[in-house]
Write a protein that holds these residues in place. Sequence first.
Motif, PDB file in Angstrom:
ATOM      1  N   UNK A 150     -35.361 -46.912  78.386  1.00 14.09           N
ATOM      2  CA  UNK A 150     -33.985 -47.910  77.993  1.00 14.09           C
ATOM      3  C   UNK A 150     -32.855 -47.239  79.174  1.00 14.09           C
ATOM      4  N   UNK A 151     -32.142 -48.255  79.912  1.00 14.64           N
ATOM      5  CA  UNK A 151     -31.158 -47.888  80.690  1.00 14.64           C
ATOM      6  C   UNK A 151     -30.136 -47.125  80.219  1.00 14.64           C
ATOM      7  N   UNK A 152     -29.466 -47.375  79.041  1.00 18.98           N
ATOM      8  CA  UNK A 152     -28.484 -46.777  78.301  1.00 18.98           C
ATOM      9  C   UNK A 152     -29.009 -46.665  76.978  1.00 18.98           C
ATOM     10  N   UNK A 153     -29.895 -45.730  76.534  1.00 18.92           N
ATOM     11  CA  UNK A 153     -30.319 -45.324  75.338  1.00 18.92           C
ATOM     12  C   UNK A 153     -29.136 -45.160  74.210  1.00 18.92           C
ATOM     13  N   UNK A 154     -28.219 -44.323  74.612  1.00 17.00           N
ATOM     14  CA  UNK A 154     -27.037 -44.180  73.534  1.00 17.00           C
ATOM     15  C   UNK A 154     -26.062 -45.144  73.515  1.00 17.00           C
ATOM     16  N   UNK A 155     -26.188 -46.196  74.111  1.00 18.16           N
ATOM     17  CA  UNK A 155     -25.510 -47.448  74.142  1.00 18.16           C
ATOM     18  C   UNK A 155     -23.640 -47.323  74.517  1.00 18.16           C
ATOM     19  N   UNK A 156     -23.605 -46.317  75.197  1.00 12.79           N
ATOM     20  CA  UNK A 156     -22.324 -46.004  75.704  1.00 12.79           C
ATOM     21  C   UNK A 156     -21.800 -47.167  76.668  1.00 12.79           C
ATOM     22  N   UNK A 157     -20.574 -47.763  76.210  1.00 12.96           N
ATOM     23  CA  UNK A 157     -20.047 -48.940  76.781  1.00 12.96           C
ATOM     24  C   UNK A 157     -19.565 -48.706  78.293  1.00 12.96           C
ATOM     25  N   UNK A 158     -18.827 -47.703  78.684  1.00 10.62           N
ATOM     26  CA  UNK A 158     -18.400 -47.465  79.667  1.00 10.62           C
ATOM     27  C   UNK A 158     -18.180 -46.205  80.220  1.00 10.62           C
ATOM     28  N   UNK A 159     -17.843 -45.844  81.447  1.00 10.66           N
ATOM     29  CA  UNK A 159     -17.494 -44.595  81.867  1.00 10.66           C
ATOM     30  C   UNK A 159     -16.260 -43.734  81.264  1.00 10.66           C
ATOM     31  N   UNK A 160     -15.397 -44.520  81.006  1.00  6.91           N
ATOM     32  CA  UNK A 160     -14.287 -44.027  79.986  1.00  6.91           C
ATOM     33  C   UNK A 160     -14.583 -43.535  78.771  1.00  6.91           C
ATOM     34  N   UNK A 161     -15.631 -44.185  78.167  1.00  6.06           N
ATOM     35  CA  UNK A 161     -16.172 -43.811  76.753  1.00  6.06           C
ATOM     36  C   UNK A 161     -17.214 -42.595  77.067  1.00  6.06           C
ATOM     37  N   UNK A 162     -17.739 -42.474  78.211  1.00  6.20           N
ATOM     38  CA  UNK A 162     -18.666 -41.341  78.408  1.00  6.20           C
ATOM     39  C   UNK A 162     -17.714 -40.126  78.738  1.00  6.20           C
ATOM     40  N   UNK A 163     -16.694 -40.423  79.431  1.00  6.47           N
ATOM     41  CA  UNK A 163     -15.754 -39.109  79.684  1.00  6.47           C
ATOM     42  C   UNK A 163     -15.414 -38.504  78.581  1.00  6.47           C
ATOM     43  N   UNK A 164     -14.881 -39.440  77.609  1.00  4.25           N
ATOM     44  CA  UNK A 164     -14.235 -38.954  76.334  1.00  4.25           C
ATOM     45  C   UNK A 164     -15.328 -38.264  75.242  1.00  4.25           C
ATOM     46  N   UNK A 165     -16.459 -38.818  75.374  1.00  4.21           N
ATOM     47  CA  UNK A 165     -17.654 -38.099  74.724  1.00  4.21           C
ATOM     48  C   UNK A 165     -18.191 -36.720  75.240  1.00  4.21           C
ATOM     49  N   UNK A 166     -18.270 -36.436  76.757  1.00  4.73           N
ATOM     50  CA  UNK A 166     -18.373 -35.323  77.293  1.00  4.73           C
ATOM     51  C   UNK A 166     -17.449 -34.291  77.110  1.00  4.73           C
ATOM     52  N   UNK A 167     -16.067 -34.891  77.093  1.00  2.00           N
ATOM     53  CA  UNK A 167     -15.026 -33.871  76.683  1.00  2.00           C
ATOM     54  C   UNK A 167     -14.856 -33.459  75.253  1.00  2.00           C
ATOM     55  N   UNK A 168     -15.337 -34.197  74.539  1.00  2.00           N
ATOM     56  CA  UNK A 168     -15.383 -34.043  73.018  1.00  2.00           C
ATOM     57  C   UNK A 168     -16.570 -32.735  72.718  1.00  2.00           C
ATOM     58  N   UNK A 169     -17.750 -32.957  73.526  1.00  2.00           N
ATOM     59  CA  UNK A 169     -18.684 -31.952  73.328  1.00  2.00           C
ATOM     60  C   UNK A 169     -18.378 -30.731  73.995  1.00  2.00           C
ATOM     61  N   UNK A 170     -17.716 -30.656  75.060  1.00  2.00           N
ATOM     62  CA  UNK A 170     -17.339 -29.797  75.869  1.00  2.00           C
ATOM     63  C   UNK A 170     -16.080 -28.664  75.211  1.00  2.00           C
ATOM     64  N   UNK A 171     -15.410 -29.323  74.185  1.00  2.00           N
ATOM     65  CA  UNK A 171     -14.380 -28.838  73.598  1.00  2.00           C
ATOM     66  C   UNK A 171     -15.090 -27.966  72.184  1.00  2.00           C
TER      67      UNK A 171
END
Length: 110
Positions: free
Chosen positions: A11-32
């Motif tokens: 699937x192209x987006x298996x985690x169903x991340x809606x947009x780049x902004x949400x992806x950035x927030x998710x990555x920032x959360x994991x990084x912290x």
Amino acid sequence: MADDETTPPEPENPLAIPDEHTLDDLLRYFATQDAPRVFTLCRITPGLRGATVLAWGMSFADSAVLYLPGEKSVGFFDSADSAHALYRRLGDVRLVWPDYVPVRELTQLP
């Protein structure tokens, strides 16, 4: 699997991340979650006439990494305290936990 069979496309987006902004927030959360804590070792000159940053470090849950900018070298320690114990032999060297936003990042705010 036979040679004539193909694997189904992922699937192209298996985690169903809606947009780049949400992806950035998710990555920032994991990084912290497990981000290292920054520390520095500061050398105090005799008579409290001045101080210099001897080294910058990152403290992890199980170790510490120390960077000596003047020597462009890196050291690995069990902890920030163990790095401090070694460099304290050079004289009055203090372990400092800045815990602040670097000025260079403040100037980049909108």
